[in-house]
Motif scaffolding. Structure first.
Motif, mmCIF file in Angstrom:
data_model
loop_
_atom_site.group_PDB
_atom_site.id
_atom_site.type_symbol
_atom_site.label_atom_id
_atom_site.label_comp_id
_atom_site.label_asym_id
_atom_site.label_seq_id
_atom_site.Cartn_x
_atom_site.Cartn_y
_atom_site.Cartn_z
ATOM 1 N N THR A 145 0.891 -1.241 -0.072
ATOM 2 C CA THR A 145 -0.050 0.040 0.052
ATOM 3 C C THR A 145 0.818 1.240 0.028
ATOM 4 O OG1 THR A 145 -1.677 -1.000 1.400
ATOM 5 C CG2 THR A 145 -1.796 1.283 1.122
ATOM 6 N N VAL A 146 0.536 2.136 -0.904
ATOM 7 C CA VAL A 146 1.564 3.646 -0.685
ATOM 8 C C VAL A 146 1.022 4.344 0.284
ATOM 9 C CG1 VAL A 146 1.481 5.534 -2.341
ATOM 10 C CG2 VAL A 146 1.347 3.454 -3.629
ATOM 11 N N THR A 147 2.087 4.488 1.200
ATOM 12 C CA THR A 147 1.908 5.643 2.205
ATOM 13 C C THR A 147 2.221 6.783 2.150
ATOM 14 O OG1 THR A 147 4.115 4.816 2.845
ATOM 15 C CG2 THR A 147 2.289 3.430 3.669
ATOM 16 N N ASP A 148 3.009 7.157 1.032
ATOM 17 C CA ASP A 148 3.386 8.615 0.554
ATOM 18 C C ASP A 148 3.596 8.692 -0.886
ATOM 19 O OD1 ASP A 148 3.151 11.124 1.089
ATOM 20 O OD2 ASP A 148 4.633 10.938 3.046
ATOM 21 N N SER A 149 3.550 9.696 -1.310
ATOM 22 C CA SER A 149 4.123 9.809 -2.838
ATOM 23 C C SER A 149 4.508 11.364 -3.079
ATOM 24 C CB SER A 149 2.982 9.385 -3.846
ATOM 25 O OG SER A 149 3.526 9.171 -5.009
ATOM 26 N N TRP A 150 5.459 11.475 -3.860
ATOM 27 C CA TRP A 150 5.936 12.924 -4.528
ATOM 28 C C TRP A 150 6.183 12.779 -5.747
ATOM 29 C CZ3 TRP A 150 7.832 10.054 -0.377
ATOM 30 C CH2 TRP A 150 7.561 10.558 0.894
ATOM 31 N N SER A 151 6.052 14.131 -6.278
ATOM 32 C CA SER A 151 6.409 14.258 -7.627
ATOM 33 C C SER A 151 8.137 14.435 -7.757
ATOM 34 C CB SER A 151 5.825 15.516 -8.329
ATOM 35 O OG SER A 151 4.743 15.425 -8.511
ATOM 36 N N VAL A 152 8.743 13.889 -8.618
ATOM 37 C CA VAL A 152 10.271 13.895 -8.664
ATOM 38 C C VAL A 152 10.809 14.195 -10.232
ATOM 39 C CG1 VAL A 152 10.203 12.222 -6.780
ATOM 40 C CG2 VAL A 152 10.404 11.147 -8.971
ATOM 41 N N GLY A 153 11.989 14.477 -10.237
ATOM 42 C CA GLY A 153 12.647 14.584 -11.442
ATOM 43 C C GLY A 153 13.354 13.203 -11.828
ATOM 44 N N VAL A 154 13.455 12.815 -13.256
ATOM 45 C CA VAL A 154 13.788 11.646 -13.749
ATOM 46 C C VAL A 154 14.810 12.077 -15.065
ATOM 47 C CG1 VAL A 154 12.030 10.391 -12.813
ATOM 48 C CG2 VAL A 154 12.055 11.417 -15.246
ATOM 49 N N GLY A 155 15.242 10.947 -15.637
ATOM 50 C CA GLY A 155 16.346 11.124 -16.660
ATOM 51 C C GLY A 155 15.357 11.605 -17.932
ATOM 52 N N THR A 156 16.641 12.465 -18.772
ATOM 53 C CA THR A 156 16.037 12.860 -20.034
ATOM 54 C C THR A 156 16.199 11.616 -20.947
ATOM 55 O OG1 THR A 156 18.386 13.427 -20.769
ATOM 56 C CG2 THR A 156 17.329 14.960 -19.420
ATOM 57 N N ASP A 157 15.586 11.911 -22.284
ATOM 58 C CA ASP A 157 15.535 11.019 -23.066
ATOM 59 C C ASP A 157 16.911 10.559 -23.793
ATOM 60 O OD1 ASP A 157 12.634 11.111 -23.312
ATOM 61 O OD2 ASP A 157 12.743 12.468 -25.140
ATOM 62 N N GLY A 171 9.913 17.029 -13.551
ATOM 63 C CA GLY A 171 10.512 16.864 -15.132
ATOM 64 C C GLY A 171 11.583 15.497 -15.463
ATOM 65 N N ALA A 172 11.667 15.779 -16.712
ATOM 66 C CA ALA A 172 12.664 14.972 -17.335
ATOM 67 C C ALA A 172 13.985 15.880 -17.348
ATOM 68 C CB ALA A 172 12.326 14.211 -18.585
ATOM 69 N N VAL A 173 14.588 15.879 -16.455
ATOM 70 C CA VAL A 173 15.770 16.635 -16.115
ATOM 71 C C VAL A 173 17.293 16.429 -15.714
ATOM 72 C CG1 VAL A 173 14.037 18.550 -15.654
ATOM 73 C CG2 VAL A 173 15.190 16.966 -13.752
ATOM 74 N N SER A 174 17.177 14.956 -15.490
ATOM 75 C CA SER A 174 18.661 14.498 -14.924
ATOM 76 C C SER A 174 19.419 13.639 -15.772
ATOM 77 C CB SER A 174 18.105 13.625 -13.684
ATOM 78 O OG SER A 174 17.794 12.303 -13.964
ATOM 79 N N HIS A 175 20.384 13.180 -15.307
ATOM 80 C CA HIS A 175 21.479 12.277 -16.266
ATOM 81 C C HIS A 175 21.004 10.681 -15.834
ATOM 82 C CE1 HIS A 175 23.820 16.007 -16.155
ATOM 83 N NE2 HIS A 175 24.245 15.364 -17.474
ATOM 84 N N GLY A 176 19.823 10.551 -15.220
ATOM 85 C CA GLY A 176 19.325 9.291 -14.868
ATOM 86 C C GLY A 176 19.205 9.009 -13.573
ATOM 87 N N CYS A 177 19.321 9.933 -12.715
ATOM 88 C CA CYS A 177 19.320 9.809 -11.456
ATOM 89 C C CYS A 177 17.706 10.244 -11.071
ATOM 90 C CB CYS A 177 20.243 10.657 -10.445
ATOM 91 S SG CYS A 177 21.876 10.243 -10.177
ATOM 92 N N VAL A 178 17.134 10.117 -9.927
ATOM 93 C CA VAL A 178 16.080 10.361 -9.359
ATOM 94 C C VAL A 178 16.120 11.730 -8.579
ATOM 95 C CG1 VAL A 178 13.750 9.967 -8.602
ATOM 96 C CG2 VAL A 178 15.142 8.288 -9.924
ATOM 97 N N ARG A 179 15.539 12.775 -8.919
ATOM 98 C CA ARG A 179 15.680 14.166 -7.926
ATOM 99 C C ARG A 179 14.453 14.278 -7.042
ATOM 100 N NH1 ARG A 179 18.331 18.646 -12.386
ATOM 101 N NH2 ARG A 179 20.222 17.435 -12.926
ATOM 102 N N LEU A 180 14.768 14.356 -5.906
ATOM 103 C CA LEU A 180 13.755 14.567 -4.886
ATOM 104 C C LEU A 180 13.615 15.917 -4.111
ATOM 105 C CD1 LEU A 180 14.045 11.591 -5.392
ATOM 106 C CD2 LEU A 180 13.228 11.053 -2.931
ATOM 107 N N PRO A 181 12.270 16.572 -3.719
ATOM 108 C CA PRO A 181 12.298 17.484 -2.856
ATOM 109 C C PRO A 181 12.727 17.015 -1.543
ATOM 110 C CG PRO A 181 10.113 16.486 -3.160
ATOM 111 C CD PRO A 181 11.267 15.856 -4.192
ATOM 112 N N ALA A 182 12.892 18.045 -0.636
ATOM 113 C CA ALA A 182 13.543 17.717 0.606
ATOM 114 C C ALA A 182 12.739 16.635 1.406
ATOM 115 C CB ALA A 182 13.598 19.045 1.430
ATOM 116 N N ALA A 183 11.351 17.075 1.472
ATOM 117 C CA ALA A 183 10.489 15.859 2.290
ATOM 118 C C ALA A 183 10.525 14.551 1.867
ATOM 119 C CB ALA A 183 9.176 16.551 2.159
ATOM 120 N N ALA A 184 10.717 14.399 0.446
ATOM 121 C CA ALA A 184 10.687 12.976 0.020
ATOM 122 C C ALA A 184 12.280 12.373 0.309
ATOM 123 C CB ALA A 184 10.688 13.020 -1.581
#
Length: 291
Positions: A189-201, A261-274
């Motif tokens: 069960t999902v207990t928490d969720s955030w929007s995150v940045g992911v890799g570009t194409d 957004g799709a902004v990273s070199h493959g890593c997953v970028r998170l806000p502070a709370a996440a």
């Protein structure tokens, strides 16, 4: 992700097996093997673990974040059941699919000097199939038409080399398409969720793969003096070094101001709370990355 020195890092998990304990397995599992090449036939008993001297083990290449070891196995494609993480008590050999060829070693301590954490995904007699933090092959070494370089590898090791069982009650699920990171409880069960940045194409975050949180640390030189970088066992599959450094193409989970957004070199970028929530999870927690 800023990477000026050693960097490592970054899957929804469906539990289908159960591990009795790390280093003290009970009867062999009777569920279907994860891959035909990763286990002995169902009718044959599991072979004994070959005996190696300390010097023979020490001579094996270390299965660490920037190593490329052809004898490793691609991680099982089926859902991974790993309700526990374990520590490696001493340098231990890793074996190929034939259960007789030593191909690498898992060091007892990681680059931080802390006890190495591994995740056994199957215990079978005296053997443990564990996820490893090294690569099997570089993306640049894969010829056209061949399967892509695996983002996650595995290998067989002596189950007796594992100790310190820690039940994994939570896991991380990352959706690249939805650009979200969720934390799940033991029931899925999902207990928490955030929007995150992911890799570009051009430098995508790999999908359809399960890894685990293997280590974490802060590093002001990498712009992360406060929020620990979460190091996973996963690697890029489209480029050897997407960031252009020497971090082994690791996929990281880390804090960044621009975390959508799709902004990273493959890593997953998170806000502070996440990132604070992920940092509270035990090492060994599974990380599932989906399309």
């Amino acid at each position: 992700m800023p990477k000026s020195r050693v960097l490592a890092v970054a899957v929804s998990v469906v539990a289908t097996l159960s591990l009795a304990a790390c280093g003290s397995p009970s009867a062999p599992q009777t569920s279907a093997p994860p891959t035909p090449s990763a286990t002995a036939t169902a009718a044959a008993p599991m072979p004994a673990v070959p005996s190696l001297s300390r010097s023979e083990i020490a001579a094996l290449p270390a299965a660490v974040y920037d190593a490329v070891i052809p004898g490793l196995l691609p991680a099982p494609a089926e859902p991974i059941a790993a309700p526990a993480a374990c520590r490696v008590m001493f340098d231990a050999p890793l074996f190929a699919a034939d259960f007789s060829t030593p191909v690498a070693r898992i060091p007892a301590t990681d680059f931080r000097g802390q006890r190495t954490v591994v995740v056994p995904v199957r215990i079978d007699g005296p053997w443990a199939l564990v996820l490893t933090p090294a690569r099997q092959v570089l993306p640049s070494q894969v010829a056209a038409g061949e399967p892509a370089a695996p983002a996650q590898t595995a290998a067989w090791m002596p189950a007796a080399s594992l100790s310190g069982k820690k039940t994994l009650a939570t896991s991380v699920r990352i959706s690249v398409a939805a650009q979200t990171l969720s934390i799940l409880d033991a029931a899925g069960t999902v207990t928490d969720s955030w929007s995150v940045g992911v890799g570009t194409d051009e430098t995508p975050t790999p999908t359809g793969v399960t890894g685990y949180l293997q280590a974490r640390y802060t590093d002001a030189d990498q712009g992360q003096p406060e929020h620990p970088i979460q190091l996973t066992s996963l690697h890029a599959t489209a480029a050897d070094e997407p960031f252009g450094g020497s971090d082994g193409g690791l996929i990281g989970i880390h804090y960044f101001e621009q975390s959508s957004g799709a902004v990273s070199h493959g890593c997953v970028r998170l806000p502070a709370a996440a990132i604070d929530a992920v940092n509270a999870l035990p090492l060994g927690s599974l990380v599932v990355i989906e399309d």
